[in-house]
Design an enzyme around this catalytic site. Structure first.
Site, PDB file in Angstrom:
ATOM      1  N   HIS A 103       0.845  -1.204   0.000  1.00  0.00           N
ATOM      2  CA  HIS A 103       0.000   0.000   0.000  1.00  0.00           C
ATOM      3  C   HIS A 103       0.874   1.245   0.000  1.00  0.00           C
ATOM      4  CE1 HIS A 103      -3.128  -2.576   2.281  1.00  0.00           C
ATOM      5  NE2 HIS A 103      -3.714  -2.252   1.143  1.00  0.00           N
ATOM      6  N   LYS A 116     -18.090  -5.646   6.454  1.00  0.00           N
ATOM      7  CA  LYS A 116     -16.786  -6.321   6.537  1.00  0.00           C
ATOM      8  C   LYS A 116     -16.406  -6.601   7.974  1.00  0.00           C
ATOM      9  CE  LYS A 116     -14.201  -5.242   2.372  1.00  0.00           C
ATOM     10  NZ  LYS A 116     -12.873  -4.861   1.875  1.00  0.00           N
ATOM     11  N   ARG A 161      -2.042  -5.845  -8.806  1.00  0.00           N
ATOM     12  CA  ARG A 161      -1.140  -6.956  -8.548  1.00  0.00           C
ATOM     13  C   ARG A 161      -1.337  -8.050  -9.585  1.00  0.00           C
ATOM     14  NH1 ARG A 161      -3.188  -7.135  -2.500  1.00  0.00           N
ATOM     15  NH2 ARG A 161      -5.009  -6.577  -3.741  1.00  0.00           N
ATOM     16  N   SER A 191      -3.035  -7.616   2.452  1.00  0.00           N
ATOM     17  CA  SER A 191      -3.375  -7.566   3.872  1.00  0.00           C
ATOM     18  C   SER A 191      -3.913  -8.914   4.326  1.00  0.00           C
ATOM     19  CB  SER A 191      -4.418  -6.480   4.145  1.00  0.00           C
ATOM     20  OG  SER A 191      -3.907  -5.220   3.826  1.00  0.00           O
TER      21      SER A 191
END
Ligand code: ADP
Length: 159
Positions: free
Chosen positions: A16, A40, A89, A126
């Site tokens: 990040h 979440k 990514r 993460s």
């Protein structure tokens, strides 16, 4: 131009930070938007995530941190930001980000800039950090020192 880097940052990683730093080199101002999504199940609550992000970007000029709840396009409009910067990514990031970019552009004309993840952090997430941490592994190579400390504290508190 003002850019927004949104994410969960649960917790913030070197991946990040790499994107935020590079966004800072491209734009006059960067707002790191820490998502608060009631659906979440976060490891760190909003205050903790914001706190860790603030500490991690403290030395970056022109970068500030805000909480993001609600629609990203509304947040960007309220903050006077014309562009969102995301890291790419793997192919699955692209598939998701392309949809987000299209819908955000349709909603308000918000632009999206996709930066390829750096080679060093190209597959770091993460989720992986949380997974390794929860199984007792050392994540200090992947996150800022303060984050590694907070993870350790959480682990000790849980016993
Ligand atoms: P994660 O996918 O790691 O759970 P977030 O939901 O907080 O993280 O992601 C926010 C943004 O940060 C996304 O655009 C994501 O692609 C980007 N990002 C996360 N990890 C990296 C990394 N290692 N390199 C580049 N970008 C990353």
């Amino acid at each position: 131009m003002r850019a927004v880097c949104p994410g969960s940052f649960d917790p913030i990683t070197h991946g990040h930070l790499d994107i935020v730093r590079r966004a800072g080199a491209l734009f006059d101002e960067v707002i790191v938007a820490v998502g608060r999504n009631s659906a979440k199940n976060y490891l760190f609550d909003t205050d903790q995530r914001v706190d860790m992000v603030r500490a991690s970007v403290a030395d970056l000029p022109g970068v500030r941190v805000e909480v993001l709840s609600g629609l990203l396009v509304d947040f960007c409009r309220a903050q006077g930001a014309e562009v969102v910067v995301k890291g790419l990514r793997f192919a699955s990031d692209f598939d998701f980000e392309l949809q987000m970019a299209h819908i955000n552009h349709s909603l308000t004309g918000l632009e999206t800039v996709l930066l390829p993840a750096s080679a060093q952090w190209g597959t770091l997430s993460s989720t992986m950090v949380r997974e390794v941490a929860s199984l007792g592994g050392d994540v200090s190579a992947f996150v800022p020192a303060l984050v590694a400390e907070r993870i350790e504290q959480k682990r000790n508190a849980r016993g």
